[in-house]
Design a protein around this motif. Structure first.
Motif, PDB file in Angstrom:
ATOM      1  N   GLY A 222       0.810  -1.213   0.000  1.00  0.00           N
ATOM      2  CA  GLY A 222       0.000   0.000   0.000  1.00  0.00           C
ATOM      3  C   GLY A 222       0.841   1.260   0.000  1.00  0.00           C
ATOM      4  O   GLY A 222       0.485   2.263  -0.618  1.00  0.00           O
ATOM      5  N   LYS A 223       1.959   1.209   0.697  1.00  0.00           N
ATOM      6  CA  LYS A 223       2.851   2.372   0.763  1.00  0.00           C
ATOM      7  C   LYS A 223       3.253   2.829  -0.628  1.00  0.00           C
ATOM      8  O   LYS A 223       3.366   4.032  -0.885  1.00  0.00           O
ATOM      9  N   PHE A 224       3.427   1.887  -1.548  1.00  0.00           N
ATOM     10  CA  PHE A 224       3.928   2.213  -2.870  1.00  0.00           C
ATOM     11  C   PHE A 224       2.803   2.647  -3.814  1.00  0.00           C
ATOM     12  O   PHE A 224       2.896   3.680  -4.466  1.00  0.00           O
ATOM     13  N   TYR A 225       1.731   1.836  -3.898  1.00  0.00           N
ATOM     14  CA  TYR A 225       0.712   2.190  -4.884  1.00  0.00           C
ATOM     15  C   TYR A 225      -0.170   3.352  -4.428  1.00  0.00           C
ATOM     16  O   TYR A 225      -0.637   4.137  -5.253  1.00  0.00           O
ATOM     17  N   LEU A 226      -0.389   3.497  -3.119  1.00  0.00           N
ATOM     18  CA  LEU A 226      -1.171   4.644  -2.655  1.00  0.00           C
ATOM     19  C   LEU A 226      -0.380   5.949  -2.813  1.00  0.00           C
ATOM     20  O   LEU A 226      -0.945   6.986  -3.161  1.00  0.00           O
ATOM     21  N   LYS A 227       0.920   5.888  -2.562  1.00  0.00           N
ATOM     22  CA  LYS A 227       1.752   7.080  -2.778  1.00  0.00           C
ATOM     23  C   LYS A 227       1.780   7.448  -4.256  1.00  0.00           C
ATOM     24  O   LYS A 227       1.681   8.637  -4.616  1.00  0.00           O
ATOM     25  N   ALA A 228       1.910   6.439  -5.125  1.00  0.00           N
ATOM     26  CA  ALA A 228       1.922   6.713  -6.566  1.00  0.00           C
ATOM     27  C   ALA A 228       0.603   7.333  -7.007  1.00  0.00           C
ATOM     28  O   ALA A 228       0.581   8.258  -7.830  1.00  0.00           O
ATOM     29  N   ALA A 229      -0.511   6.838  -6.446  1.00  0.00           N
ATOM     30  CA  ALA A 229      -1.816   7.407  -6.781  1.00  0.00           C
ATOM     31  C   ALA A 229      -1.927   8.846  -6.287  1.00  0.00           C
ATOM     32  O   ALA A 229      -2.447   9.722  -6.985  1.00  0.00           O
ATOM     33  N   LYS A 230      -1.429   9.085  -5.084  1.00  0.00           N
ATOM     34  CA  LYS A 230      -1.459  10.455  -4.546  1.00  0.00           C
ATOM     35  C   LYS A 230      -0.610  11.395  -5.389  1.00  0.00           C
ATOM     36  O   LYS A 230      -1.039  12.499  -5.732  1.00  0.00           O
ATOM     37  N   ASP A 231       0.597  10.940  -5.738  1.00  0.00           N
ATOM     38  CA  ASP A 231       1.486  11.770  -6.561  1.00  0.00           C
ATOM     39  C   ASP A 231       0.872  12.053  -7.925  1.00  0.00           C
ATOM     40  O   ASP A 231       1.143  13.103  -8.530  1.00  0.00           O
ATOM     41  N   ALA A 232       0.050  11.116  -8.422  1.00  0.00           N
ATOM     42  CA  ALA A 232      -0.588  11.290  -9.729  1.00  0.00           C
ATOM     43  C   ALA A 232      -1.854  12.141  -9.645  1.00  0.00           C
ATOM     44  O   ALA A 232      -2.491  12.395 -10.669  1.00  0.00           O
ATOM     45  N   GLY A 233      -2.225  12.555  -8.447  1.00  0.00           N
ATOM     46  CA  GLY A 233      -3.389  13.427  -8.292  1.00  0.00           C
ATOM     47  C   GLY A 233      -4.709  12.705  -8.142  1.00  0.00           C
ATOM     48  O   GLY A 233      -5.773  13.323  -8.304  1.00  0.00           O
ATOM     49  N   VAL A 234      -4.694  11.402  -7.825  1.00  0.00           N
ATOM     50  CA  VAL A 234      -5.946  10.684  -7.582  1.00  0.00           C
ATOM     51  C   VAL A 234      -6.516  11.185  -6.261  1.00  0.00           C
ATOM     52  O   VAL A 234      -5.890  11.014  -5.211  1.00  0.00           O
ATOM     53  N   PRO A 235      -7.702  11.795  -6.254  1.00  0.00           N
ATOM     54  CA  PRO A 235      -8.194  12.467  -5.044  1.00  0.00           C
ATOM     55  C   PRO A 235      -8.761  11.538  -3.973  1.00  0.00           C
ATOM     56  O   PRO A 235      -8.724  11.868  -2.786  1.00  0.00           O
ATOM     57  N   ILE A 236      -9.292  10.382  -4.363  1.00  0.00           N
ATOM     58  CA  ILE A 236      -9.920   9.475  -3.398  1.00  0.00           C
ATOM     59  C   ILE A 236      -9.131   8.169  -3.407  1.00  0.00           C
ATOM     60  O   ILE A 236      -9.129   7.430  -4.397  1.00  0.00           O
ATOM     61  N   ARG A 237      -8.451   7.889  -2.287  1.00  0.00           N
ATOM     62  CA  ARG A 237      -7.545   6.734  -2.213  1.00  0.00           C
ATOM     63  C   ARG A 237      -7.920   5.895  -0.998  1.00  0.00           C
ATOM     64  O   ARG A 237      -7.801   6.346   0.145  1.00  0.00           O
TER      65      ARG A 237
END
Length: 384
Positions: free
Chosen positions: A99-114
């Protein structure tokens, strides 16, 4: 009509197992004209649910396999994925360790709801426990929502002070309710007439504790030669368990029947369900077995929230195998099985209600996002 909201589900692979069963139960029962699932998996080969996912309209993206635990490459792959695909408003992650990796990548990509979703309640110690605890802390840092299948799973992943939404591992109770006619048919098909059938469903991995299960069955079989152990599933440890069964000369009394798409029928043919797991969040199989009217024997590592009916018993793994065997043998003369579908409904494990609740969460979250961006109507949301 507004555009369909597409939610990106992130998991290792869509195999025949508990987490995947939860996802698919939800997927089948949401209104897919309003919410559609896509999948980011971490496995090259096609898996058990892939055909059904595509039939239901989902897209499957395959991330390169994390060869040699190359996390630098893995993070690069994640970054490339989110940059190469249309923006998702919602990412719903089910892989605990990464989760540390894919949630951070989603956050960095601007995905607002994670969303970080915990499905297990593992007990770790030593270096492994330290690493797990470190990785789990990132959930609060990189996610906007925390989900879990039970209080135990929530506390394990997020701590006891987090604000977590519990989504029950719900099932279609009508599909699993007891049916005497199907029971007779299944037992005939498998050659189990006049047998005392102990059933187990689970992947052959460390968590499910198959080696201990075989030891328990050996003790049962010594006292009741008419007993049969029915094992449903597959996994890396299957050859090792088969070798143990052969060594103990139990081959004729232990049935390995692999992955099946008719598990609802197989529950009917059992006399008892056993789950001696080393850890669980909240096992879907335990709910299904109760819906089928089965007596269930669980290890005390299975959360008590699994109890839906009066047919559950919990035993400690520190007890010797003869204690387990004696408890199991108390049921060898049979008992009255009844329709437990109402118990499932009343306990909040009805899939239709749980799927509707999850669907409404997605819709409300995207609508709120639109409102914050000045898009009052969901028809104008940034959906795919």
């Amino acid at each position: 009509m507004g555009k369909t909201i597409r939610v990106l589900m992130i998991n290792y692979k869509m195999q025949c197992a508990g987490i995947e069963s939860f996802i698919m139960n939800m997927y089948r029962n949401i209104d897919r004209t309003k919410v559609q699932f896509d999948f980011l998996v971490h496995y090259k080969e096609r898996q058990f649910y892939d055909d059904e996912i595509e039939e239901l309209g989902g897209k499957i993206y395959r991330l390169s396999v994390r060869e040699d635990n190359n996390f630098i490459k893995y993070k690069k792959d994640l970054k490339n994925f989110f940059s190469m695909h249309p923006k998702y408003d919602i990412v719903h992650g089910h892989m605990e360790s990464f989760g540390k990796f894919y949630l951070k990548a989603a956050k960095d990509a601007g995905v607002p709801i994670r969303i970080a979703h915990s499905h297990i309640a593992q007990r770790n110690s030593g270096l492994k426990g330290f690493i797990k605890n470190y990785l789990n802390k990132s959930f609060k840092t990189y996610s906007t929502e925390l989900f879990a299948c039970s209080d135990a799973a929530s506390n394990y992943a997020f701590g006891d002070d987090a604000e977590v939404t519990i989504y029950n591992n719900a099932i279609d109770s009508e599909r699993f309710k007891y049916n005497a006619t199907i029971r007779e048919r299944v037992r005939y098909e498998l050659g189990l007439e006049n047998k005392f059938v102990i059933g187990h469903i689970g992947r052959f991995n460390t968590q499910k504790n198959h080696s201990f299960l075989i030891d328990v069955f050996q003790a049962v079989h010594a006292k009741e030669p008419n007993a049969v152990l029915l094992l449903i599933g597959e996994g890396d440890l299957e050859p090792k368990i088969k070798a143990k069964v052969k060594y103990l000369k139990l081959t004729n009394s232990v049935l390995f029947i692999g992955i099946r798409r008719d598990v609802e029928r197989l529950y009917q043919g059992m006399d008892l369900f056993i789950l001696p797991s080393l850890f669980e969040g909240l096992p879907v199989s335990g709910i299904e077995a109760q819906a089928a009217g089965l007596k269930c024997v669980f290890s005390d590592n299975v959360t008590r929230q699994t109890t839906i009916t009066k047919n559950t018993e919990y035993l400690s793994l520190s007890e010797n195998v003869n204690t387990w065997a004696n408890e199991i043998l108390k049921l060898k003369d049979g008992y009255i099985r009844v329709d437990e579908s109402n118990s499932i409904l009343e306990s909040g494990y009805d899939i239709k209600k749980q799927a509707e609740s999850l669907q409404n969460f997605y819709i409300d979250a995207v609508k709120k996002l639109g409102d914050q961006n000045g898009q009052i109507n969901i028809n104008n949301c940034t959906c795919l």
